[in-house]
Scaffold this active site. Structure first.
Site, PDB file in Angstrom:
ATOM      1  N   THR A 240       0.810  -1.209   0.000  1.00  0.00           N
ATOM      2  CA  THR A 240       0.000   0.000   0.000  1.00  0.00           C
ATOM      3  C   THR A 240       0.848   1.265   0.000  1.00  0.00           C
ATOM      4  O   THR A 240       2.016   1.245   0.408  1.00  0.00           O
ATOM      5  CB  THR A 240      -0.952   0.007   1.209  1.00  0.00           C
ATOM      6  OG1 THR A 240      -1.913   1.060   1.063  1.00  0.00           O
ATOM      7  CG2 THR A 240      -0.190   0.203   2.506  1.00  0.00           C
ATOM      8  N   GLN A 262      -1.174   3.849   7.164  1.00  0.00           N
ATOM      9  CA  GLN A 262      -0.876   2.985   6.025  1.00  0.00           C
ATOM     10  C   GLN A 262       0.427   2.227   6.213  1.00  0.00           C
ATOM     11  O   GLN A 262       0.575   1.109   5.716  1.00  0.00           O
ATOM     12  CB  GLN A 262      -0.838   3.813   4.741  1.00  0.00           C
ATOM     13  CG  GLN A 262      -2.167   4.470   4.394  1.00  0.00           C
ATOM     14  CD  GLN A 262      -3.323   3.480   4.355  1.00  0.00           C
ATOM     15  OE1 GLN A 262      -3.332   2.558   3.549  1.00  0.00           O
ATOM     16  NE2 GLN A 262      -4.294   3.662   5.240  1.00  0.00           N
ATOM     17  N   HIS A 265       0.353  -1.465   7.529  1.00  0.00           N
ATOM     18  CA  HIS A 265      -0.027  -2.596   6.694  1.00  0.00           C
ATOM     19  C   HIS A 265       1.124  -3.564   6.483  1.00  0.00           C
ATOM     20  O   HIS A 265       0.943  -4.782   6.519  1.00  0.00           O
ATOM     21  CB  HIS A 265      -0.495  -2.102   5.316  1.00  0.00           C
ATOM     22  CG  HIS A 265      -1.940  -1.771   5.239  1.00  0.00           C
ATOM     23  ND1 HIS A 265      -2.919  -2.721   5.189  1.00  0.00           N
ATOM     24  CD2 HIS A 265      -2.571  -0.578   5.183  1.00  0.00           C
ATOM     25  CE1 HIS A 265      -4.109  -2.136   5.111  1.00  0.00           C
ATOM     26  NE2 HIS A 265      -3.920  -0.831   5.109  1.00  0.00           N
ATOM     27  N   GLU A 331      -1.442   5.303  -4.916  1.00  0.00           N
ATOM     28  CA  GLU A 331      -2.661   4.532  -4.649  1.00  0.00           C
ATOM     29  C   GLU A 331      -3.664   5.416  -3.910  1.00  0.00           C
ATOM     30  O   GLU A 331      -4.820   5.547  -4.308  1.00  0.00           O
ATOM     31  CB  GLU A 331      -2.310   3.303  -3.802  1.00  0.00           C
ATOM     32  CG  GLU A 331      -3.526   2.476  -3.406  1.00  0.00           C
ATOM     33  CD  GLU A 331      -3.185   1.402  -2.382  1.00  0.00           C
ATOM     34  OE1 GLU A 331      -4.000   0.479  -2.240  1.00  0.00           O
ATOM     35  OE2 GLU A 331      -2.131   1.490  -1.722  1.00  0.00           O
ATOM     36  N   HIS A 332      -3.213   6.020  -2.808  1.00  0.00           N
ATOM     37  CA  HIS A 332      -4.038   6.943  -2.029  1.00  0.00           C
ATOM     38  C   HIS A 332      -3.385   8.319  -2.040  1.00  0.00           C
ATOM     39  O   HIS A 332      -2.202   8.436  -1.718  1.00  0.00           O
ATOM     40  CB  HIS A 332      -4.150   6.503  -0.564  1.00  0.00           C
ATOM     41  CG  HIS A 332      -4.623   5.089  -0.367  1.00  0.00           C
ATOM     42  ND1 HIS A 332      -3.767   4.063  -0.039  1.00  0.00           N
ATOM     43  CD2 HIS A 332      -5.860   4.549  -0.444  1.00  0.00           C
ATOM     44  CE1 HIS A 332      -4.461   2.943   0.090  1.00  0.00           C
ATOM     45  NE2 HIS A 332      -5.731   3.207  -0.162  1.00  0.00           N
ATOM     46  N   ASP A 365     -10.833   3.178   3.443  1.00  0.00           N
ATOM     47  CA  ASP A 365     -10.583   1.758   3.690  1.00  0.00           C
ATOM     48  C   ASP A 365     -11.832   1.034   4.162  1.00  0.00           C
ATOM     49  O   ASP A 365     -11.967  -0.178   3.956  1.00  0.00           O
ATOM     50  CB  ASP A 365      -9.482   1.585   4.741  1.00  0.00           C
ATOM     51  CG  ASP A 365      -8.093   1.863   4.176  1.00  0.00           C
ATOM     52  OD1 ASP A 365      -7.934   1.792   2.951  1.00  0.00           O
ATOM     53  OD2 ASP A 365      -7.183   2.149   4.974  1.00  0.00           O
ATOM     54  N   GLU A 419      -7.868  -1.657 -49.783  1.00  0.00           N
ATOM     55  CA  GLU A 419      -7.118  -2.491 -48.834  1.00  0.00           C
ATOM     56  C   GLU A 419      -6.795  -3.863 -49.417  1.00  0.00           C
ATOM     57  O   GLU A 419      -6.293  -4.738 -48.707  1.00  0.00           O
ATOM     58  CB  GLU A 419      -7.909  -2.639 -47.534  1.00  0.00           C
ATOM     59  CG  GLU A 419      -8.044  -1.330 -46.770  1.00  0.00           C
ATOM     60  CD  GLU A 419      -8.635  -1.508 -45.373  1.00  0.00           C
ATOM     61  OE1 GLU A 419      -9.154  -2.611 -45.072  1.00  0.00           O
ATOM     62  OE2 GLU A 419      -8.560  -0.553 -44.598  1.00  0.00           O
ATOM     63  N   HIS A 424     -14.494  -8.434 -48.935  1.00  0.00           N
ATOM     64  CA  HIS A 424     -15.291  -7.656 -47.993  1.00  0.00           C
ATOM     65  C   HIS A 424     -16.404  -6.909 -48.728  1.00  0.00           C
ATOM     66  O   HIS A 424     -17.565  -6.887 -48.290  1.00  0.00           O
ATOM     67  CB  HIS A 424     -14.400  -6.650 -47.253  1.00  0.00           C
ATOM     68  CG  HIS A 424     -13.560  -7.250 -46.172  1.00  0.00           C
ATOM     69  ND1 HIS A 424     -12.638  -8.248 -46.405  1.00  0.00           N
ATOM     70  CD2 HIS A 424     -13.492  -6.986 -44.835  1.00  0.00           C
ATOM     71  CE1 HIS A 424     -12.043  -8.570 -45.269  1.00  0.00           C
ATOM     72  NE2 HIS A 424     -12.549  -7.814 -44.295  1.00  0.00           N
TER      73      HIS A 424
END
Length: 434
Positions: A240, A262, A265, A331-332, A365, A419, A424
């Site tokens: 984290t 944090q 963690h 992340e945060h 969270d 092409e 096609h």
């Protein structure tokens, strides 16, 4: 925490990328181990999962697939306060996730010429809930609720066997699954669990999934990278991160508390303060020193804060702070400044953003209603956090009438011939014989 002083520098984005503090976590280095664990599960199925649990989790489960009555018992035994908190979190995440469902649309390009945009849910998903240094019933909520809101019909959940519970999944995890009506739960973890989701385990009646979501350790991240292509993944979530942009108006005690929240963690968790105020920086460092001594996971916090991934970064102004954050891609991201909205306008890359002193990452969270499964390691530069949209696939449906097709025949044939793919054009012209 180390201090990085950028006040006399004007680095470009490439130079900022070299200055960013990061932990040395090499997902590719874990790939060899993860690949073998996955191969064993493909070859030996349940036997491999049992052996891996015994070797890596220190306990051999009596069974991998959790019986529904175990889930019901765990839900009934949930602490009433924890149950109430989970139920409130479920309500909030569900409401916020509903806003993430795109509306279908029909684009009319000419009379009888329509392109329909629809969003189809993935039918079956596998959700991973880690169980190493902490217990994460909140991650059950964050994974399951957006999948349910998106309309996923089949949801399987895996979490490692717990030694203290004789090889069972942690009862709080099971209780949270029960609250959400999830009855397909497996006591399996790590790369083996990812392999089981991707390839299936017939003996367990575990069918392969189309998407795997949820965070884990470096071996889980490596396993998700290895099975990508066989199945989809959300991201390779790693340790984290929190980055706080603050000016002289911020409360140093609150900033320090958020950094520590944090850091607890994981030893590789990243805590970064980017500030225009040297006085605030000094005050935060002093507060961190005090709080780190008394916090519950003091040793873990100390290692995370002293690691090369954590730092106080001094910048000349808030524009430079935003530039650093954009290069980092946290992340945060917390913005604790006099006018957080002004800084927000400068932000491009972040998993989730928290504005003002009363919107800490801890709120996200658990109770904000936002999702806490977010990109780490700079992945927010190109990916987003988990949401209902993760479990949806956009599909275009083309509907033309005969007249509408005839109106574009000549131009379509011209492009096909340009092409060197005349077949096609022939496929269209065949509908209009001379």
């Amino acid at each position: 925490m180390q201090t990085i002083d950028l006040r006399d520098l004007q680095p470009n984005r490439a130079e900022l990328a070299r200055l960013i503090p990061r932990a040395k976590t090499d997902v590719s280095a874990a790939s060899v181990v993860s690949a073998q664990l996955i191969a064993d599960v493909r070859a030996e199925g349940e036997a491999a999962l049992l052996a891996q649990a015994e070797r890596l989790d220190g306990v051999r489960p009596t069974h991998i697939r959790v019986h529904s009555d175990e889930i019901a018992r765990a839900m009934a035994k949930l602490d009433p306060t924890v149950r109430a908190a989970l139920e409130e979190s479920i309500v909030r995440v569900r409401e916020a996730s509903k806003a993430q469902i795109p509306a279908g649309s029909v684009t009319t390009l000419a009379p009888g010429a329509e392109v329909i945009q629809r969003w189809q849910p993935i039918r079956r998903v596998g959700l991973y809930v880690p169980g190493g240094k902490a217990v994460y019933p909140s991650s059950v909520v964050m994974n399951v609720v957006p999948a349910q809101v998106a309309g996923v019909a089949s949801i399987a959940l895996a979490s490692p066997a717990q030694k203290q519970f004789d090889g069972a999944v942690h009862p709080t995890i099971l209780g949270a699954a029960g609250l959400l009506g999830i009855d397909e739960v497996y006591a399996m973890g790590g790369a083996g669990a990812i392999g089981a989701f991707a390839y299936g385990v017939p003996a367990l009646s575990l069918d392969p999934v189309q998407l795997i979501t949820g965070p884990g350790n470096v071996y889980v991240a490596a396993a998700k990278r290895l099975v990508l292509g066989v199945t989809g993944i959300d991201s390779e979530a790693g340790p984290t991160e929190i980055l706080v942009i603050a000016d002289e108006t911020a409360d140093p005690l609150l900033v320090a508390a958020d950094l520590i929240s944090q850091a607890e963690h994981d030893e590789l968790a990243a805590a970064v303060l980017v500030t225009t105020s040297e006085e605030l920086a000094d005050a935060v460092l002093a507060a961190v020193e005090r709080l780190a001594l008394t916090t519950h996971h003091a040793a873990r916090v100390r290692e995370a804060l002293d690691g090369q991934q954590s730092a106080v970064v001094l910048v000349s102004d808030l524009a430079a702070a935003a530039a650093f954050s954009n290069a980092y891609g946290p992340e945060h991201l917390e913005i604790q400044t006099d006018q957080p909205g002004v800084v927000l306008d400068l932000i491009e890359n972040a998993g989730a953003i928290f504005l003002g002193a009363h919107s800490p990452v801890s709120l996200g969270d658990y109770m904000a209603g936002s999702n806490h499964v977010l990109p780490t390691g700079g992945q927010s530069l190109f990916s987003s956090g988990l949401g209902a949209y993760t479990f949806l696939r956009p599909q275009q449906v083309v509907r033309y009438t005969r007249d509408a097709l005839e109106a574009v025949e000549e131009r379509l044939v011209a492009l096909a011939r340009a092409e060197d793919l005349p077949g096609h054009g022939d496929a269209v012209s065949a509908r209009f014989p001379a």
